[in-house]
Design an enzyme around this catalytic site. Structure first.
Site, PDB file in Angstrom:
ATOM      1  N   ARG A 119     -33.431 -18.283 -16.730  1.00 17.34           N
ATOM      2  CA  ARG A 119     -33.413 -19.149 -15.345  1.00 17.34           C
ATOM      3  C   ARG A 119     -32.752 -18.261 -14.268  1.00 17.34           C
ATOM      4  O   ARG A 119     -33.183 -18.494 -13.393  1.00 17.34           O
ATOM      5  CB  ARG A 119     -32.399 -20.304 -15.900  1.00 17.34           C
ATOM      6  CG  ARG A 119     -32.170 -21.228 -14.469  1.00 17.34           C
ATOM      7  CD  ARG A 119     -31.941 -22.801 -14.704  1.00 17.34           C
ATOM      8  NE  ARG A 119     -30.796 -22.738 -15.756  1.00 17.34           N
ATOM      9  CZ  ARG A 119     -29.521 -22.633 -15.701  1.00 17.34           C
ATOM     10  NH1 ARG A 119     -29.016 -22.109 -14.681  1.00 17.34           N
ATOM     11  NH2 ARG A 119     -28.787 -22.783 -16.857  1.00 17.34           N
ATOM     12  N   TYR A 175     -48.854 -30.393   5.028  1.00 14.41           N
ATOM     13  CA  TYR A 175     -49.354 -31.000   3.717  1.00 14.41           C
ATOM     14  C   TYR A 175     -48.685 -32.004   3.195  1.00 14.41           C
ATOM     15  O   TYR A 175     -47.598 -32.340   3.458  1.00 14.41           O
ATOM     16  CB  TYR A 175     -48.919 -29.896   2.723  1.00 14.41           C
ATOM     17  CG  TYR A 175     -49.161 -30.175   1.283  1.00 14.41           C
ATOM     18  CD1 TYR A 175     -50.297 -30.617   0.785  1.00 14.41           C
ATOM     19  CD2 TYR A 175     -48.043 -30.081   0.415  1.00 14.41           C
ATOM     20  CE1 TYR A 175     -50.394 -31.112  -0.533  1.00 14.41           C
ATOM     21  CE2 TYR A 175     -48.180 -30.718  -0.759  1.00 14.41           C
ATOM     22  CZ  TYR A 175     -49.183 -31.103  -1.400  1.00 14.41           C
ATOM     23  OH  TYR A 175     -49.381 -31.329  -2.597  1.00 14.41           O
ATOM     24  N   ASP A 228     -44.466 -22.447   6.133  1.00 18.35           N
ATOM     25  CA  ASP A 228     -45.485 -22.167   4.913  1.00 18.35           C
ATOM     26  C   ASP A 228     -46.665 -21.582   5.205  1.00 18.35           C
ATOM     27  O   ASP A 228     -47.505 -22.054   6.139  1.00 18.35           O
ATOM     28  CB  ASP A 228     -45.735 -23.700   4.763  1.00 18.35           C
ATOM     29  CG  ASP A 228     -46.771 -24.093   3.597  1.00 18.35           C
ATOM     30  OD1 ASP A 228     -47.261 -23.081   2.951  1.00 18.35           O
ATOM     31  OD2 ASP A 228     -46.500 -25.095   2.885  1.00 18.35           O
TER      32      ASP A 228
HETATM   33  N1  PLP Z   1     -47.739 -26.206   0.885  1.00 16.49           N
HETATM   34  C1  PLP Z   1     -48.987 -26.340   1.384  1.00 16.49           C
HETATM   35  C2  PLP Z   1     -49.865 -25.910   2.575  1.00 16.49           C
HETATM   36  C3  PLP Z   1     -50.054 -26.690   0.158  1.00 16.49           C
HETATM   37  O1  PLP Z   1     -51.309 -26.916   0.275  1.00 16.49           O
HETATM   38  C4  PLP Z   1     -49.358 -27.115  -0.864  1.00 16.49           C
HETATM   39  C5  PLP Z   1     -50.133 -27.868  -2.187  1.00 16.49           C
HETATM   40  O2  PLP Z   1     -51.274 -28.104  -1.888  1.00 16.49           O
HETATM   41  C6  PLP Z   1     -48.060 -27.244  -1.115  1.00 16.49           C
HETATM   42  C7  PLP Z   1     -47.435 -26.474  -0.364  1.00 16.49           C
HETATM   43  C8  PLP Z   1     -47.111 -27.601  -2.560  1.00 16.49           C
HETATM   44  O3  PLP Z   1     -47.342 -26.461  -3.290  1.00 16.49           O
HETATM   45  P1  PLP Z   1     -47.627 -26.990  -5.035  1.00 16.49           P
HETATM   46  O4  PLP Z   1     -48.633 -27.890  -5.275  1.00 16.49           O
HETATM   47  O5  PLP Z   1     -47.644 -25.771  -5.715  1.00 16.49           O
HETATM   48  O6  PLP Z   1     -46.381 -27.579  -5.397  1.00 16.49           O
END
Ligand code: PLP
Length: 385
Positions: free
Chosen positions: A49, A102, A174
Site C-alpha cells: 500500500r 466529468y 484533469d
Molecule cells: N476524469 C475524466 C475526464 C473522466 O472522463 C473520468 C471517467 O470517465 C474520470 C476523471 C474518472 O476516472 P475513473 O473512471 O477512472 O475513476
C-alpha cells in the site's frame, strides 16, 4: 548523448531496469509485503500500500512525461481527484470547479460541499467575465478539465493559473482527454495534474486506474503520504498493464486522431447534426487556443443531433463497430449518451448550464479502419435525420 523525446520515453519507460535477471520488461511485483533485514532495517519497500516497485515504474514514467517532480498511482481516476482534495483542501476551503467537468467529478465535489467538507463554486472557466469573477476571491483549489467531458470545451490553462495563483489557489488540471503526449499542463503553469489512466494511457479498456502528479517535490511527497494514509494506491497488476498500454500511446493516438478528425468533418457536413464538438475543427470556438495549448486534438467527438432523443435512438439502432458504453480512450470505438449515462448524476439545471442536451452523443473514436468507421457513422447519421 541523444536527448530522448517524450514519445520514445513513453515507449521505453522502465525497460532494462530489472537488476535481478536483466529482464527487458520490468517484472510485476505482486507481493503485498517485503522482508526486513532486521527490525530497524527495512528494504526499499516494506508494504505494497505504501510502495510497490511495479507501481513506482509507472509513477516515474508518468511524472517524467508530465514534467512533474513526482506522481502517485492510485486505484481510479476518481481516487486521484479525492487524493488532491484530501491533500490540499483544508476543511471548509474554497474550491472553484469548471462547470462542465466529468459527471463523477461534479458529483464528488457537490457531495463534499453538501457534507460541509468544502465550499464549492461552479463556474465557466472558459469565458470572461465568469472566469475572472470566480478567480477574483481566494481559494484553496481551482479544478480545470480541458478538453472537457463531454463538450470538448478548451480552458486557457496559463490564464487560469495566473489568476488563481494571484489569489493563493493551487490549480489542478484533469488531463485525461489529452494524455501527457498532447498537452502539458504543468509547463503551462498548473500545479497538479490528474489522469483517469482507465482511458487513453492504458488504452485497452481492461483497467480502472488513476494518477496524480505534482510539479513541486514537496507536493509530490504530500500526494504519496496521503495516498498511503487514505489507502488509495493502485495495484501492481493494474500498474503493469497501464505501463504496457503507455508504450503504444503515441502510435494509438495518431490513428485515433486521424479517425476522429474524419468523423468530425463528416458530421459537420451532415444535416442530422446541429453541432459538432471537436477542438480540431477550425469552426470550434477555441480552435486557436487548442492549437496553442495542445499538440493534437484527441479522439473524442461529441455530436448534437437536430432531432434530439428520437434521433439518438435511431442513430444507435443497428450501429456497427461502436459499442454503447460509458468509458473512452480504448482502441475500440465507443458511443455514449452523456445525459443518461456518464453525466446522469448531474441535476437538470447543471445539464442545462453545461450544455448537455438530450440529443448529445459522445463518440470515443477507436483505431479501426477509417473506411469502416466513416461508413458506419454515415449510415447512423442518415438514420438519425
Ligand atoms: N476524469 C475524466 C475526464 C473522466 O472522463 C473520468 C471517467 O470517465 C474520470 C476523471 C474518472 O476516472 P475513473 O473512471 O477512472 O475513476
Amino acid at each position: 548523448m541523444v536527448d530522448l523525446g517524450r514519445w520514445t520515453r513513453a515507449a521505453r519507460a522502465g525497460l532494462g531496469s530489472d537488476v535481478a535477471h536483466g529482464a527487458v520488461v520490468p517484472p510485476i511485483y505482486l507481493s503485498s509485503n517485503y522482508t526486513f533485514h532486521s527490525p530497524d532495517h527495512p528494504r526499499d519497500y516494506d508494504y505494497s500500500r505504501a510502495g510497490n516497485p511495479t507501481r513506482d515504474v509507472l509513477a516515474d514514467a508518468l511524472a517524467d512525461l508530465e514534467g512533474g517532480a513526482g506522481a502517485t498511482v492510485v486505484a481510479t481516476g476518481m481516487a486521484a481527484v479525492t487524493l488532491i482534495v484530501e491533500a490540499f483542501v483544508p476543511v471548509g476551503g474554497r474550491v472553484v470547479m469548471a462547470h462542465d467537468a466529468y459527471g463523477g467529478t461534479w458529483r464528488l465535489f457537490t457531495m463534499l460541499a453538501a457534507a460541509g467538507r468544502l465550499e464549492l463554486d461552479v463556474a465557466d472557466l472558459t469565458r470572461e467575465p465568469s472566469r475572472a469573477e470566480a478567480l477574483s476571491r481566494p481559494a484553496a483549489l481551482v479544478w480545470v478539465e480541458t478538453p472537457s467531458n463531454p463538450l470538448l470545451r478548451i480552458t486557457d490553462i496559463a490564464a487560469v493559473a495566473a489568476a488563481a495563483h494571484a489569489n493563493g489557489a493551487l490549480v489542478a488540471v484533469d488531463n485525461t482527454f489529452s494524455s501527457p503526449l498532447r498537452q502539458q499542463p504543468l509547463d503551462l503553469g498548473a500545479d497538479l495534474v490528474i489522469h483517469s489512466t482507465t482511458k487513453f494511457i492504458n488504452g485497452h479498456s481492461d483497467v480502472v486506474g488513476g494518477v496524480a502528479i505534482a510539479r513541486a517535490g514537496e507536493q509530490a511527497e504530500r500526494l504519496a503520504l496521503w495516498a498511503n494514509a487514505l489507502g488509495l494506491t493502485g495495484s501492481a497488476f493494474d500498474s503493469y498493464l497501464v505501463l504496457r498500454g503507455l508504450r503504444t500511446l503515441d502510435a494509438r493516438l495518431r490513428v485515433h486522431e486521424e479517425n476522429a478528425h474524419a468523423v468530425a468533418e463528416l458530421a459537420a457536413a451532415h444535416p442530422a447534426v446541429r453541432a459538432v464538438h471537436y477542438p480540431g475543427l477550425p469552426g470550434h470556438p477555441d480552435h486557436d487556443l487548442a492549437l496553442r495549448q495542445m499538440s493534437g486534438f484527441g479522439a473524442i467527438v461529441s455530436l448534437d443531433l437536430v432531432r434530439g432523443r428520437p434521433a439518438v435512438d435511431r442513430f444507435l439502432d443497428g450501429l456497427q463497430v461502436f459499442h454503447l458504453a460509458e468509458s473512452l480512450g480504448g482502441v475500440e470505438s465507443l458511443v455514449c449518451h452523456p445525459m443518461t449515462m456518464t453525466h446522469a448524476s448531474m441535476s437538470p439545471e447543471a445539464h442545462a448550464a453545461a450544455g448537455i442536451t438530450e440529443g448529445l452523443l459522445r463518440l470515443s473514436v477507436g483505431i479501426e479502419s477509417q473506411d469502416d468507421v466513416i461508413a458506419v457513422i454515415r449510415e447512423a447519421l442518415d438514420r438519425a435525420r
